[in-house]
Scaffold this active site. Structure first.
Site, mmCIF file in Angstrom:
data_model
loop_
_atom_site.group_PDB
_atom_site.id
_atom_site.type_symbol
_atom_site.label_atom_id
_atom_site.label_comp_id
_atom_site.label_asym_id
_atom_site.label_seq_id
_atom_site.Cartn_x
_atom_site.Cartn_y
_atom_site.Cartn_z
ATOM 1 N N TRP A 120 -0.860 -7.865 -0.844
ATOM 2 C CA TRP A 120 -0.257 -7.482 -2.015
ATOM 3 C C TRP A 120 1.005 -8.213 -2.113
ATOM 4 O O TRP A 120 1.791 -8.424 -1.336
ATOM 5 C CB TRP A 120 0.405 -5.845 -1.915
ATOM 6 C CG TRP A 120 1.116 -5.497 -3.279
ATOM 7 C CD1 TRP A 120 0.760 -5.440 -4.289
ATOM 8 C CD2 TRP A 120 2.571 -4.784 -2.981
ATOM 9 N NE1 TRP A 120 1.676 -4.869 -5.312
ATOM 10 C CE2 TRP A 120 2.712 -4.331 -4.228
ATOM 11 C CE3 TRP A 120 3.400 -4.546 -2.075
ATOM 12 C CZ2 TRP A 120 3.793 -3.838 -4.837
ATOM 13 C CZ3 TRP A 120 4.571 -4.015 -2.618
ATOM 14 C CH2 TRP A 120 4.739 -3.621 -3.866
ATOM 15 N N ASP B 57 2.645 -0.111 5.505
ATOM 16 C CA ASP B 57 2.612 0.111 4.081
ATOM 17 C C ASP B 57 1.643 1.238 3.732
ATOM 18 O O ASP B 57 0.473 0.820 3.823
ATOM 19 C CB ASP B 57 2.504 -1.278 3.310
ATOM 20 C CG ASP B 57 2.608 -1.047 2.037
ATOM 21 O OD1 ASP B 57 2.830 0.034 1.384
ATOM 22 O OD2 ASP B 57 2.772 -2.028 0.964
ATOM 23 N N LYS C 112 0.910 6.361 -6.542
ATOM 24 C CA LYS C 112 -0.551 6.722 -6.686
ATOM 25 C C LYS C 112 -1.118 7.930 -6.391
ATOM 26 O O LYS C 112 -1.832 8.584 -7.249
ATOM 27 C CB LYS C 112 -1.534 5.432 -5.917
ATOM 28 C CG LYS C 112 -0.951 4.433 -5.700
ATOM 29 C CD LYS C 112 -0.955 3.281 -6.977
ATOM 30 C CE LYS C 112 0.137 2.170 -6.608
ATOM 31 N NZ LYS C 112 -0.098 1.155 -7.197
HETATM 32 C C1 PLP Z 1 0.119 -2.281 -1.095
HETATM 33 C C2 PLP Z 1 1.120 -1.803 -1.907
HETATM 34 N N1 PLP Z 1 2.158 -1.378 -1.599
HETATM 35 C C3 PLP Z 1 3.156 -0.908 -1.997
HETATM 36 C C4 PLP Z 1 3.206 -0.650 -3.478
HETATM 37 C C5 PLP Z 1 4.312 -0.141 -4.007
HETATM 38 O O1 PLP Z 1 4.191 1.088 -4.823
HETATM 39 P P1 PLP Z 1 5.277 1.657 -5.736
HETATM 40 O O2 PLP Z 1 5.001 1.435 -7.092
HETATM 41 O O3 PLP Z 1 5.501 2.879 -5.090
HETATM 42 O O4 PLP Z 1 6.559 0.771 -5.476
HETATM 43 C C6 PLP Z 1 1.996 -0.950 -4.093
HETATM 44 C C7 PLP Z 1 1.730 -0.801 -5.461
HETATM 45 O O5 PLP Z 1 0.936 -1.265 -5.953
HETATM 46 C C8 PLP Z 1 0.831 -1.578 -3.099
HETATM 47 O O6 PLP Z 1 -0.178 -1.723 -3.694
#
Ligand code: PLP
Ligand code: NAG
Ligand code: NAG
Length: 413
Positions: free
Chosen positions: A141, A223, A259
């Site tokens: 990501w 994560d 999500k």
């Molecule tokens: C791998 C990963 N980590 C963290 C996040 C962060 O999510 P948040 O919207 O809760 O900050 C995402 C969101 O797309 C993600 O895909």
């Protein structure tokens, strides 16, 4: 006297790719357009989905005259942080029984990553050390690089993860890279439903990863942004984190409820800390409290209340797991149908990876010029690396998408 703006020299930053894609999609007048770029769940009608359990809890909260808008503690709502840690570690986790777990409420998974990163930069191994190597998967990501970089870490490296020709995990490369990482490096691991590849290590592979990390004193920073989305089962998706805990690691886990609760804009996250003993947890949280104080000071309440209420009530909890399964099942269905359609059309290449991959995303294997063809000629929007969000697929656009993929790969791109 008129003078130039103090900001005249500020360059215009490039737009964040994923949001740029969405705005291009919105502006596209083509009636067949499809957005496979979004990072959020969509129904089979292509609409955002408020989880029924969330609607229900929101109504209860709105009618609860006992609630107010006072500040919540800097470290968050205790019922939230505690139940969040329980959902990832398991209620009966030995670490919880030993009282060596603590949570900090953060602004989404991103906030949890940032707070953890800030803390590690200042205190990991007792020194302020921005040169501590931080390893992220290749690919990962994109914001992992962003968050650790913005925190001041100067040595962000990658470990091999995706094997392009195998269209799967490069376990050998991954283990070699961890083996060669300097001792005490920080390793960012996706707890499940790896973004962007949709490819997770199997339990046997995780065991090998943990063994190398233990030997080299590497620090696991998980994560967990998609718990429930990989398999539809919350416990199964937490397997890797729980295994590392069982192996005696101290670790952090950044949890996002964006999500799996569909609470994207409420910014609900938790940084779960597992340390050697309660005293360590106390000192870590006390420093995190100081850090949070200077960034957001106090976290928002609404999303955390929704999550805490749901996780702490057996009936609501059952309803939530059912809602999560609804989302996970729709993704599985779209995977199966896309693969079947691509094969039926005789699309060159193999498409098993579409159903082997899990979670919201799939790494299609389309190369940049094929992606370009999809966007420019077919009005189907996806990331340049070929990642698609399975939820962008619906019963009504699936045939068009499959036919377009076939065209893209056969048109000599
Ligand atoms: C791998 C990963 N980590 C963290 C996040 C962060 O999510 P948040 O919207 O809760 O900050 C995402 C969101 O797309 C993600 O895909
Ligand atoms: C690291 O720096 C922060 C401020 O930048 C400071 O508060 C902290 O005491 C430092 N930590 C160590 C271990 O020196
Ligand atoms: C900071 O980290 C680097 C890389 O791991 C290491 O070489 C160095 O000794 C560390 N500095 C301190 C003061 O511990």
């Amino acid at each position: 006297m008129a003078c130039a703006s103090s900001f005249a020299a500020v360059p215009l930053a490039a737009p964040v790719v994923i949001f740029r894609l969405t705005s291009d999609f919105k502006e596209d007048p083509n009636p067949n357009k499809v957005n496979l770029g979004v990072g959020a769940y969509r129904t089979d009608e292509g609409k955002p989905w408020v989880l029924p359990v969330v609607r229900k809890v929101e109504k209860c909260l709105a009618n609860n005259d006992g609630l107010n808008h006072e500040y919540v503690p800097i470290l968050g709502i205790p019922e939230f942080t505690q139940s969040a840690c329980e959902i990832i570690l398991g209620k009966d986790s030995p670490a919880i029984t030993d009282n060596r777990v603590g949570g900090v409420q953060c602004l989404g998974g991103t906030g949890a990553l940032r707070l953890g990163a800030e803390f590690l930069r200042s205190w990991y191994n007792g020194v302020n050390n921005s040169s501590t190597p931080v390893y992220v998967s290749a690919p990962t990501w994109a914001n992992h690089n962003g968050v650790f970089g913005a925190t001041g870490f100067t040595n962000i490296c990658s470990y091999r993860y995706w094997h392009a020709t195998k269209c799967g995990l490069d376990l050998q490369g991954l283990l070699e890279d961890l083996e060669n990482a300097p001792e005490f490096s920080i390793i960012v691991l996706h707890a499940c439903a790896h973004n962007p590849t949709g490819t997770d290590p199997t339990p046997e592979e995780w065991k090998k990863i943990a063994a190398v990390m233990k030997k080299k004193y590497l620090f696991p920073f998980f994560d967990s942004a998609y718990q429930g989305f990989a398999s539809g089962n919350l416990d199964k998706d937490a397997w890797a984190v729980r295994y590392f805990v069982s192996q005696g690691f101290e670790l952090f886990c950044a949890q996002s409820f964006s999500k799996n609760f569909g609470l994207y804009n409420e910014r609900v996250g938790n940084l779960c800390i597992v340390a050697k003993d309660n005293d360590n947890v106390k000192r870590i949280r006390s420093q995190m409290e100081k850090i949070a104080r200077t960034i957001w000071s106090n976290p928002p309440a609404q999303g955390a209340r929704i999550v805490a209420t749901t996780l702490n009530d057996p009936a609501l909890f059952a309803e939530w797991t059912d809602n999560v399964k609804t989302m996970a099942d729709r993704v599985l269905l779209m995977r199966a149908q896309l693969k079947e359609k691509l094969e039926k059309l005789g699309t060159p290449g193999t498409w098993n990876h579409i159903t082997q991959q899990i979670g919201m995303f799939s790494f299609t294997g389309l190369n940049p010029s094929q992606v370009d063809y999809m966007v420019k000629k077919k009005h189907i929007y996806l990331l340049g690396n070929g990642r698609i969000n399975m939820c962008g697929l619906t019963t009504s656009n699936l045939n068009y998408v499959a036919e377009s993929i076939k065209e893209a790969v056969t048109s000599g791109q």
